[in-house]
Design an enzyme around this catalytic site. Structure first.
Site, PDB file in Angstrom:
ATOM      1  N   ASP A   9      23.385  71.481 150.752  1.00 52.93           N
ATOM      2  CA  ASP A   9      22.530  71.915 149.651  1.00 52.93           C
ATOM      3  C   ASP A   9      23.421  72.444 148.530  1.00 52.93           C
ATOM      4  OD1 ASP A   9      20.650  72.965 147.966  1.00 52.93           O
ATOM      5  OD2 ASP A   9      19.727  74.302 149.445  1.00 52.93           O
ATOM      6  N   ASP A 105      19.579  67.323 145.013  1.00 50.14           N
ATOM      7  CA  ASP A 105      20.750  68.156 145.343  1.00 50.14           C
ATOM      8  C   ASP A 105      20.851  68.502 146.827  1.00 50.14           C
ATOM      9  OD1 ASP A 105      18.593  69.940 145.344  1.00 50.14           O
ATOM     10  OD2 ASP A 105      19.899  71.617 144.831  1.00 50.14           O
ATOM     11  N   GLU A 106      20.110  67.805 147.684  1.00 47.72           N
ATOM     12  CA  GLU A 106      20.199  68.075 149.122  1.00 47.72           C
ATOM     13  C   GLU A 106      20.299  66.753 149.886  1.00 47.72           C
ATOM     14  OE1 GLU A 106      17.016  70.518 150.645  1.00 47.72           O
ATOM     15  OE2 GLU A 106      16.890  71.668 148.781  1.00 47.72           O
TER      16      GLU A 106
END
Ligand SMILES: [Mg+2]
Length: 399
Positions: A9, A105-106
């Site tokens: 993350d 973003d993960e």
């Protein structure tokens, strides 16, 4: 044998990317916000210093400013975020090809088969963090576990720039004391319902048992029980762009209401412009265009239309959208917000675009496509604001 699953993350992703371009943001409380002049400018991301003032993602700018008058506001640059996301994805690929993105973003990574080459889960996590920091300039938090749910929980557990290992041996110590809301997909209403029947922690879910959980919440209850006890075992599923992207859309509430066809055209062109340039950057086209219109009483009406040929060009999407709006609403009435979405997504290079050469239609089309592709190149070099449609300048719509 247990799998080794990582969840990575990026910490304060938008804010971190902005800080790479403007390092002075590192020393001040900063938030990336939708335009501050727009009616609904909100906090999209904030850095660690802003977090200390209690600033939350999703709150409106004036509220954030009240908590922290010196808050520095940065504009978002989505193209850069997509690019950073891709660069981080390329680093992941050096360790495994079993990668499942979850938002921009993960990602989950299954590194079970990579351990002989790169060391155990924690070593891989630490080396990924170091490498992303060195090569891309941002920090990530990584959870390492034997399933996806605990890996995700691990990346949330310690931030920023940390690795948390949740193993069969330690999971009860780490996971059980956490609030139910720490579990994937335990949203606000589920959490509230469970709290009302005395289930407050992940440990409470495990203690309640599978039957009590499914009595309380049906199928979701049983799923949450599996999540809490470490029984979740879904595979890390790589997604290709075709399956991943189901639609590309953009919607907006304008600085003032739209009145009349000129306003509607300006707004639709601005929305279709971002939708089409995003489709081109993904290499996809849409076969259907959907539009929804919200009036000043907040009633929303929507309609979609199948196109004769798939497209990834603004002009096509905008003209269909305007037609739909004309049929859908009384255009003399003010419009509060509009959404334009491209659906029935297909890969651009698999589409046999029907080219009838030597007709006016195809020449016009070709010209327009050249123009829009040129705009992409200019924007890639000089930023998204380098080219703006004449109709949206001075419209007062905040587009
Ligand atoms: Mg993040």
């Amino acid at each position: 044998m247990d799998r080794t699953v990582l969840h990575c993350d990026c910490n304060s992703f938008f804010a971190s990317v902005e800080t790479v371009f403007n390092p002075s943001y590192a020393n001040v409380p900063m938030a990336v916000c939708g335009s501050s002049e727009e009616r609904h400018g909100i906090v999209l991301a904030k850095n660690e210093l802003a977090k200390r003032f209690g600033i939350k993602t999703g709150e409106v700018i004036w509220q954030a400013k009240k908590k922290c008058p010196s808050l520095v506001i940065a504009q978002p640059h989505y193209r850069e975020y997509e690019q950073f996301s891709r660069r981080i994805g390329e680093i992941f690929y050096k360790y495994t090809d079993l990668i499942e993105p979850f938002g921009i973003d993960e990602s989950w990574l299954d590194v079970t088969a990579s351990k002989n080459l790169f060391g155990d889960g924690k070593q891989i996590a630490d080396s990924l963090r170091e490498r992303i920091h060195r090569e891309v300039g941002i920090t990530v938090s990584v959870g390492v576990s034997f399933n996806k749910v605990f890996a995700k929980l691990g990346s949330d557990y310690k931030k920023p720039d940390a690795t948390t290992v949740i193993s069969r041996e330690n999971f009860k110590d780490i996971v059980y004391p956490l609030p139910v809301s720490a579990l994937l997909f335990a949203g606000r209403s589920t959490t509230a319902r469970l709290n009302r029947i005395g289930i407050k922690t992940v440990g409470d879910v495990a203690l309640a048992g599978r039957k009590a959980m499914s009595d309380a919440l049906g199928k979701n209850g049983a799923t949450l029980y599996d999540y809490a006890t470490g029984a979740e075992c879904s595979p890390v599923t790589p997604v290709n762009t075709e399956r991943e992207i189901k639609s590309v859309g953009n919607g907006m509430t304008f600085r003032r209401d739209l009145v009349g066809i000129d306003d509607i055209r300006a707004a639709v062109w601005a929305l279709a412009d971002t939708v089409s340039s995003r489709m081109r950057s993904y290499g996809v086209m849409c076969g259907t265009v959907a539009v929804s219109v919200r009036d000043t009483n907040l009633n929303t009406v929507s309609r979609q239309r199948k196109l004769r040929n798939p497209t990834c060009f603004c002009k096509d999407i905008a003209s269909v959208s305007v037609d739909i709006i004309r049929e859908l609403t009384d255009i003399s009435k003010p419009i509060r917000s509009l959404t334009v979405t491209g659906m029935d997504i297909c890969k651009a290079d698999t589409v046999g675009v029907q080219q009838s050469f030597f007709t006016d239609e195809s020449t016009r089309r070709e010209k327009n496509e050249k123009l829009e592709t040129a705009i992409d190149r200019i924007r890639a070099r000089f930023g998204g604001e380098a080219v703006t449609r004449a109709s949206s300048v001075n419209s007062g719509l905040g587009i």
